[in-house]
Design an enzyme around this catalytic site. Sequence first.
Site, PDB file in Angstrom:
ATOM      1  N   GLY A  46       0.945  -1.033   0.008  1.00  0.00           N
ATOM      2  CA  GLY A  46       0.092   0.041  -0.146  1.00  0.00           C
ATOM      3  C   GLY A  46       0.765   1.403   0.010  1.00  0.00           C
ATOM      4  N   GLU A 101       4.012   4.194   6.034  1.00  0.00           N
ATOM      5  CA  GLU A 101       2.854   3.400   5.753  1.00  0.00           C
ATOM      6  C   GLU A 101       1.663   4.191   4.905  1.00  0.00           C
ATOM      7  OE1 GLU A 101       1.220   0.951   5.492  1.00  0.00           O
ATOM      8  OE2 GLU A 101       0.574  -0.061   7.113  1.00  0.00           O
ATOM      9  N   ASP A 102       0.914   3.509   4.293  1.00  0.00           N
ATOM     10  CA  ASP A 102      -0.372   4.149   3.686  1.00  0.00           C
ATOM     11  C   ASP A 102      -1.406   4.822   4.520  1.00  0.00           C
ATOM     12  OD1 ASP A 102      -1.098   1.653   4.429  1.00  0.00           O
ATOM     13  OD2 ASP A 102      -2.040   1.203   2.538  1.00  0.00           O
ATOM     14  N   ASP A 105      -4.842   2.958  10.694  1.00  0.00           N
ATOM     15  CA  ASP A 105      -6.280   2.494  11.088  1.00  0.00           C
ATOM     16  C   ASP A 105      -6.372   2.139  12.378  1.00  0.00           C
ATOM     17  OD1 ASP A 105      -9.052   2.145  10.219  1.00  0.00           O
ATOM     18  OD2 ASP A 105      -8.670   0.081   9.566  1.00  0.00           O
ATOM     19  N   LYS A 133      -6.521   7.497   9.888  1.00  0.00           N
ATOM     20  CA  LYS A 133      -8.084   7.330  10.460  1.00  0.00           C
ATOM     21  C   LYS A 133      -8.365   7.118  11.976  1.00  0.00           C
ATOM     22  CE  LYS A 133     -10.624   4.520   7.106  1.00  0.00           C
ATOM     23  NZ  LYS A 133     -10.966   3.486   6.643  1.00  0.00           N
ATOM     24  N   PHE A 154     -14.183   3.867   3.733  1.00  0.00           N
ATOM     25  CA  PHE A 154     -13.127   3.043   2.999  1.00  0.00           C
ATOM     26  C   PHE A 154     -12.888   3.667   1.622  1.00  0.00           C
ATOM     27  CE2 PHE A 154     -11.215  -0.517   0.791  1.00  0.00           C
ATOM     28  CZ  PHE A 154     -10.490  -1.117   1.656  1.00  0.00           C
ATOM     29  N   VAL A 155     -11.435   4.103   1.838  1.00  0.00           N
ATOM     30  CA  VAL A 155     -10.607   4.665   0.688  1.00  0.00           C
ATOM     31  C   VAL A 155      -9.730   3.835  -0.154  1.00  0.00           C
ATOM     32  CG1 VAL A 155     -10.982   6.996   1.827  1.00  0.00           C
ATOM     33  CG2 VAL A 155      -8.984   5.510   2.377  1.00  0.00           C
ATOM     34  N   ASP A 161      -5.652   0.001  -1.735  1.00  0.00           N
ATOM     35  CA  ASP A 161      -6.590  -1.098  -2.327  1.00  0.00           C
ATOM     36  C   ASP A 161      -7.891  -1.495  -1.846  1.00  0.00           C
ATOM     37  OD1 ASP A 161      -5.192  -2.770  -0.500  1.00  0.00           O
ATOM     38  OD2 ASP A 161      -6.015  -4.454  -1.626  1.00  0.00           O
ATOM     39  N   ARG A 167      -5.212   0.401  -6.680  1.00  0.00           N
ATOM     40  CA  ARG A 167      -3.924   1.041  -6.184  1.00  0.00           C
ATOM     41  C   ARG A 167      -3.338   2.140  -7.187  1.00  0.00           C
ATOM     42  NH1 ARG A 167      -2.180  -2.064  -1.910  1.00  0.00           N
ATOM     43  NH2 ARG A 167      -2.394  -4.240  -2.212  1.00  0.00           N
TER      44      ARG A 167
HETATM   45  P1  IMP Z   1      -4.453  -1.512  10.953  1.00  0.00           P
HETATM   46  O1  IMP Z   1      -4.089  -0.051  11.530  1.00  0.00           O
HETATM   47  O2  IMP Z   1      -3.933  -2.642  11.707  1.00  0.00           O
HETATM   48  O3  IMP Z   1      -5.831  -1.729  11.233  1.00  0.00           O
HETATM   49  O4  IMP Z   1      -4.225  -1.789   9.366  1.00  0.00           O
HETATM   50  C1  IMP Z   1      -3.828  -0.595   8.540  1.00  0.00           C
HETATM   51  C2  IMP Z   1      -4.085  -1.400   7.205  1.00  0.00           C
HETATM   52  O5  IMP Z   1      -5.289  -1.764   6.795  1.00  0.00           O
HETATM   53  C3  IMP Z   1      -3.509  -0.641   6.202  1.00  0.00           C
HETATM   54  O6  IMP Z   1      -2.239  -0.632   6.120  1.00  0.00           O
HETATM   55  C4  IMP Z   1      -4.172  -0.864   4.906  1.00  0.00           C
HETATM   56  O7  IMP Z   1      -3.563  -2.040   4.119  1.00  0.00           O
HETATM   57  C5  IMP Z   1      -5.501  -1.289   5.499  1.00  0.00           C
HETATM   58  N1  IMP Z   1      -6.696  -0.118   5.434  1.00  0.00           N
HETATM   59  C6  IMP Z   1      -7.095   0.287   6.564  1.00  0.00           C
HETATM   60  N2  IMP Z   1      -8.101   1.292   5.913  1.00  0.00           N
HETATM   61  C7  IMP Z   1      -8.286   1.265   4.826  1.00  0.00           C
HETATM   62  C8  IMP Z   1      -9.001   1.879   3.756  1.00  0.00           C
HETATM   63  O8  IMP Z   1      -9.661   2.677   4.002  1.00  0.00           O
HETATM   64  N3  IMP Z   1      -8.666   1.725   2.480  1.00  0.00           N
HETATM   65  C9  IMP Z   1      -7.766   0.687   2.098  1.00  0.00           C
HETATM   66  N4  IMP Z   1      -6.911  -0.013   3.148  1.00  0.00           N
HETATM   67  C10 IMP Z   1      -7.396   0.112   4.173  1.00  0.00           C
HETATM   68 MG    MG Z   2      -1.093  -1.806   4.358  1.00  0.00          MG
END
Ligand code: IMP
Ligand code: MG
Length: 182
Positions: A46, A101-102, A105, A133, A154-155, A161, A167
């Site tokens: 990502g 990181e992208d 979340d 987020k 969801f973006v 992706d 992507r």
């Molecule tokens: P977390 O912070 O462990 O919940 O996971 C983060 C990962 O979830 C990111 O690196 C993304 O790959 C994926 N992710 C979370 N929100 C989104 C979204 O809105 N769109 C696309 N991928 C997302």
């Molecule tokens: Mg990711």
Amino acid sequence: MSNIQNDIERVLISEKEIEKAVKKIGKQISKDYEGKNLMLVAVLKGSVIFMGDLMRAISVPLNIDFMSVSSYGSGTKTSGVVKIIKDLDHDLSGKDILIVEDILDSGMTLSYLKGILSQRNVASIKIATLLDKPERRVADVHADYFCFTVPDEFVVGYGLDYNQQYRHLPYIGVLKSEIYEK
Ligand code: IMP
Ligand code: MG
């Protein structure tokens, strides 16, 4: 004819806005890492586009490396237990690590990753994320650098992706809910 643009509900962040914001944090990072031993660690896949733009916005010497992780969990939620699919090629000893990181979340993935990497004799470790987020945060982790805060939607695009698609969109868009509901 199918066109991926038709799957986008609305553009949340334009190409121009992204470019401006990435350059801005690149400048800040260049200031903060003056005289340091900067190593950018991107989390595949990502963050690849963000990584490509961010590294060109940084003026201090740096190295790059990539890792790939998968999180065990049910469906769309991460469990926080991360499996390393591809580890880094470099030794991190004495390096000032900036994880790229992208999106931050729940924070489960990044808090786990930060924990693992901080055990490798690093000089320092920080996080740069394109998107934050915060509404969904579970783990106690914060971004040292971020470009945009996004709502709980969801973006996709600019590396992010849905099901490995979208992507290559040059902007960040909100995906139509009918795409993941069908
Ligand atoms: P977390 O912070 O462990 O919940 O996971 C983060 C990962 O979830 C990111 O690196 C993304 O790959 C994926 N992710 C979370 N929100 C989104 C979204 O809105 N769109 C696309 N991928 C997302
Ligand atoms: Mg990711």
